[in-house]
Write a protein that holds these residues in place. Structure first.
Motif, PDB file in Angstrom:
ATOM      1  N   GLY A 153      81.365  -7.393  24.221  1.00 30.07           N
ATOM      2  CA  GLY A 153      80.807  -6.050  24.336  1.00 30.07           C
ATOM      3  C   GLY A 153      80.191  -5.570  23.049  1.00 30.07           C
ATOM      4  O   GLY A 153      79.113  -4.962  23.037  1.00 30.07           O
ATOM      5  N   ARG A 154      80.844  -5.838  21.936  1.00 31.59           N
ATOM      6  CA  ARG A 154      80.309  -5.435  20.634  1.00 31.59           C
ATOM      7  C   ARG A 154      79.051  -6.229  20.300  1.00 31.59           C
ATOM      8  O   ARG A 154      78.095  -5.696  19.729  1.00 31.59           O
ATOM      9  N   ARG A 177      76.934  -7.405  22.467  1.00 35.96           N
ATOM     10  CA  ARG A 177      75.873  -6.851  23.299  1.00 35.96           C
ATOM     11  C   ARG A 177      75.275  -5.615  22.654  1.00 35.96           C
ATOM     12  O   ARG A 177      74.057  -5.461  22.556  1.00 35.96           O
ATOM     13  N   ASP A 178      76.126  -4.728  22.169  1.00 33.32           N
ATOM     14  CA  ASP A 178      75.642  -3.508  21.533  1.00 33.32           C
ATOM     15  C   ASP A 178      74.904  -3.818  20.223  1.00 33.32           C
ATOM     16  O   ASP A 178      73.928  -3.158  19.868  1.00 33.32           O
ATOM     17  N   TRP A 202      71.387  -5.554  21.536  1.00 35.16           N
ATOM     18  CA  TRP A 202      70.498  -4.886  22.475  1.00 35.16           C
ATOM     19  C   TRP A 202      70.077  -3.484  22.036  1.00 35.16           C
ATOM     20  O   TRP A 202      68.979  -3.040  22.341  1.00 35.16           O
ATOM     21  N   PRO A 204      70.906   0.796  22.207  1.00 39.95           N
ATOM     22  CA  PRO A 204      71.501   1.735  23.166  1.00 39.95           C
ATOM     23  C   PRO A 204      71.306   1.325  24.625  1.00 39.95           C
ATOM     24  O   PRO A 204      70.199   0.954  25.028  1.00 39.95           O
ATOM     25  N   SER A 205      72.363   1.412  25.408  1.00 41.88           N
ATOM     26  CA  SER A 205      72.303   0.987  26.811  1.00 41.88           C
ATOM     27  C   SER A 205      71.358   1.851  27.639  1.00 41.88           C
ATOM     28  O   SER A 205      70.807   1.387  28.642  1.00 41.88           O
ATOM     29  N   GLY A 262      72.702  -6.241  28.718  1.00 43.22           N
ATOM     30  CA  GLY A 262      73.696  -7.274  28.444  1.00 43.22           C
ATOM     31  C   GLY A 262      73.202  -8.676  28.702  1.00 43.22           C
ATOM     32  O   GLY A 262      73.734  -9.636  28.148  1.00 43.22           O
ATOM     33  N   ALA A 308      68.080  -2.888  16.683  1.00 42.40           N
ATOM     34  CA  ALA A 308      69.441  -2.918  16.157  1.00 42.40           C
ATOM     35  C   ALA A 308      69.737  -4.135  15.303  1.00 42.40           C
ATOM     36  O   ALA A 308      70.747  -4.168  14.597  1.00 42.40           O
TER      37      ALA A 308
END
Length: 299
Positions: free
Chosen positions: A164-165, A167-168, A171, A173-174, A183, A225
């Motif tokens: 999860g980290r 991915r952030d 990528w 902001p979702s 993701g 990012a």
């Protein structure tokens, strides 16, 4: 789009493509790390697909699985040499276009880790024949937050950040993506082992960039990012292309690292294809026969 493959010297190279019967030009698109050519044909979102948008505007688009990805993943030990990857990619392009029209020429487009291959291709002597080059999602300096988090988890903590980290980190902001796209589950692909070593290519970038002699377009999302965003970083990256006749930088609004998958992907693709059209006009106007044909004209 169907996933097809061709054999180059015993190595299968897979690709997705849309073929225009009389293309304005051909776009060869090279994906980043941890995915394959599906990056340019966003699953379930045809409006966000570079392949489909390009076809609608009269371009042939070939999204190639870079050597070591897709069908060639089982042959990854044969493509560890970057010069070999350049050779294979040009050979695949030649094979795919051998009996097909290519309009004004070939425009090269790459994202993230794919920029390493694209810039090497453009820096070759043969690269002078390209219409132009688009690179995105890459840079010379990592975003400070990315560097800090990677050091905390990847180097000092021995393990990589949790999925999860990660991915952030990669990528952005979702909210910039559809929930089923964010993701990358639908476009994920195993990376070849060489990819980790290939990250050091940025050390060669100044020398490679100086050898590129075609127009260059460079894009970062305003919510990038991984790489340092902003005007200073954009201009610093662009300044390396000292032999290019034209270099343009662009910060894509409402966009994260994966420009071809976000809500703004269509806007991004339209901008790149517009630049490709400009490159086609530039090439046509530079032809000797065009110059000769204007001699003696009044006004």
């Amino acid at each position: 789009m169907n996933h097809s493959s061709i054999d180059i010297d015993g190595i299968p190279l897979s690709y997705r493509a849309s073929w225009s019967p009389q293309p304005r030009a051909v776009v060869l698109a090279l994906h980043g790390g941890g995915t394959d050519s599906s990056y340019f044909d966003c699953p379930g979102r045809p409006r966000l697909s570079l392949i489909r948008t390009g076809m609608a505007l009269g371009f042939t688009v070939i999204a190639l699985d870079r050597p070591g990805y897709g069908a060639s993943h089982a042959h990854q030990e044969k493509v560890t040499d970057p010069d070999r990857r350049v050779e294979l990619t040009y050979a695949a392009l030649d094979r795919l276009l051998a009996s097909r029209p290519h309009g004004a020429g070939v425009f090269l487009m790459a994202h993230s880790a794919g920029s390493e291959l694209a810039i090497r291709m453009a820096a070759e002597e043969r690269g002078r024949a390209l219409l132009g080059l688009e690179v995105a999602g890459t840079g010379q300096e990592h975003h400070p937050r990315f560097t800090a988090r990677w050091a905390e988890h990847g180097e000092l903590g021995i393990r990589r950040p949790a999925r999860g980290r990660m991915r952030d980190l990669l990528w952005g902001p979702s909210r910039l993506y559809s929930a089923d796209v964010f993701g990358g589950t639908a476009i994920g692909a195993p990376s070849p082992a060489y990819e980790a070593q290939a990250r050091d290519w940025v050390r060669e970038f100044p020398e490679l960039g100086a050898r590129v002699r075609v127009p260059v377009h460079y894009t970062l999302g305003d919510h990038e990012a991984v790489w340092s965003p902003g005007e200073r970083a954009l201009k610093a990256f662009a300044s390396v292309f000292t032999s290019s006749p034209r270099v343009r930088v662009h910060e894509q609004p409402d966009s994260g690292h994966n420009l071809s998958l976000g809500h703004s992907a269509r806007a991004y693709h339209l901008g790149v294809l517009s630049f490709a059209e400009e490159c086609a006009v530039f090439r046509e106007n530079a032809r000797p026969e065009d110059v000769d044909s204007t001699r003696g004209r009044a006004g």
